[in-house]
Design an enzyme around this catalytic site. Structure first.
Site, PDB file in Angstrom:
ATOM      1  N   TYR A 296       0.863  -1.185   0.000  1.00  0.00           N
ATOM      2  CA  TYR A 296       0.000   0.000   0.000  1.00  0.00           C
ATOM      3  C   TYR A 296       0.895   1.230   0.000  1.00  0.00           C
ATOM      4  CZ  TYR A 296      -3.513   3.312   1.985  1.00  0.00           C
ATOM      5  OH  TYR A 296      -4.344   4.376   2.239  1.00  0.00           O
TER       6      TYR A 296
ATOM      7  N   LYS B 271      -1.950  -1.453  -3.649  1.00  0.00           N
ATOM      8  CA  LYS B 271      -2.902  -0.349  -3.661  1.00  0.00           C
ATOM      9  C   LYS B 271      -2.090   0.931  -3.799  1.00  0.00           C
ATOM     10  CE  LYS B 271      -6.139   2.381  -0.944  1.00  0.00           C
ATOM     11  NZ  LYS B 271      -6.703   2.684   0.403  1.00  0.00           N
TER      12      LYS B 271
END
Length: 300
Positions: A137, A166
């Site tokens: 992320y 992400k």
């Protein structure tokens, strides 16, 4: 290994007025989102006020979401924390309770170089079984550390369970670099709600969206239209989704999300200090703006 896809909703964390985690409302929010057709759930990330929660609170929320979802949708728990030890503890807990996978944000606030980022992610990924999927992320504007594509590739080379990322920054050049990891098989989820359709066109698997925690409908509709090759319809729906992003301040202030959820019949409670709820005038303005938008779009 399961992967995230489609409309993966970054969930808010409901609190009571006294500032305690409201697990009953966590369960109700889970049901609300599933009923609206989201494909995956992603609690305890930025939208979930992760840095305001204790490890024990995060475990309780994770357990509630996994249990309430009951296998109806994919659930990835965000396990990133301010220390490596807490991150590993939360990662192992997510596996133990039957989550489908985890997301892990870069180390935050204090700077970390590329070698340190690589070793951090490798250590976390190796703390769980190699068939338990992990998403990196990267949100450099909040975390103060940026995960480059070549570093992500090195992590993926060393850890077969690191299956995707992400990326919550509107940089399509970097997004394209991520899409080339593992010869194009790396899963990339865009974290900028407004870029859903463009991200799908690039080859991303979907979006991890905070705004979809309040209004899942336009985002689900965009994804479905795209999957059915109804591109003009997808473009029209994307414009609607962007209007909801603008009205809800697109994640810059989660107090807007919680107030809008209240208007939709889901009590997400208050923000946790030092963040504050909307002032009465702000709440009234939001209510009027959403009412007008809902009349135009037939959502609400």
């Amino acid at each position: 290994m399961k992967r995230l896809y489609g409309i993966t909703t970054a969930m808010v964390t409901p609190f009571t007025r006294e500032g305690e985690v409201n697990l009953n409302q966590v369960g109700k929010l889970t049901d609300f989102l599933i009923s609206k057709g989201v494909h995956c759930l992603y609690p305890l990330g930025t939208t979930g006020e992760m840095i305001r929660l204790s490890v024990a609170e995060r475990k309780a929320v994770a357990e509630t979401v996994v249990k309430q979802a009951g296998g109806r949708v994919t659930v990835f728990i965000h396990a990133g924390a301010t220390t490596l030890q807490d991150t590993i503890e939360l990662a192992k807990h997510a596996h133990t309770i039957g989550a489908d996978g985890i997301g892990v944000v870069t180390p935050i606030f204090l700077g970390a170089n590329d070698r340190e980022l690589e070793e951090f992610f490798v250590t976390v990924a190796n703390s769980v079984p190699d068939n338990f999927p992990v998403y990196l992320y990267n949100i450099p504007q909040c975390a103060a550390n940026d995960l480059k594509a070549d570093v992500a590739q090195r992590v993926a080379d060393r850890c077969p369970n690191v299956v995707g990322i992400k990326y919550s920054y509107p940089d399509f050049l970097r997004t394209n670099e991520y899409l080339n990891i593992n010869n194009g098989t790396f899963s990339v989820m865009q974290g900028s709600d407004r870029l859903l359709l463009a991200a799908l066109a690039m080859g991303c698997d979907g979006v991890i969206s905070g705004v979809s925690c309040v209004y899942p409908e336009p985002f689900v509709a965009v994804y479905e239209a795209y999957q059915q090759n109804r591109i003009e319809e997808a473009r029209r729906l994307q414009r609607i989704a962007v209007r909801y992003c603008e009205t809800l301040k697109s994640g810059s202030n989660m107090a807007y999300f919680k107030e809008a959820l209240r208007l939709r019949g889901v009590d997400a409670g208050s923000m946790r200090a030092p963040q504050l709820d909307l002032l009465p005038g702000e709440a009234d303005s939001l209510r009027l703006a959403l009412a007008e938008l809902n009349r135009e779009t037939l959502y609400g």
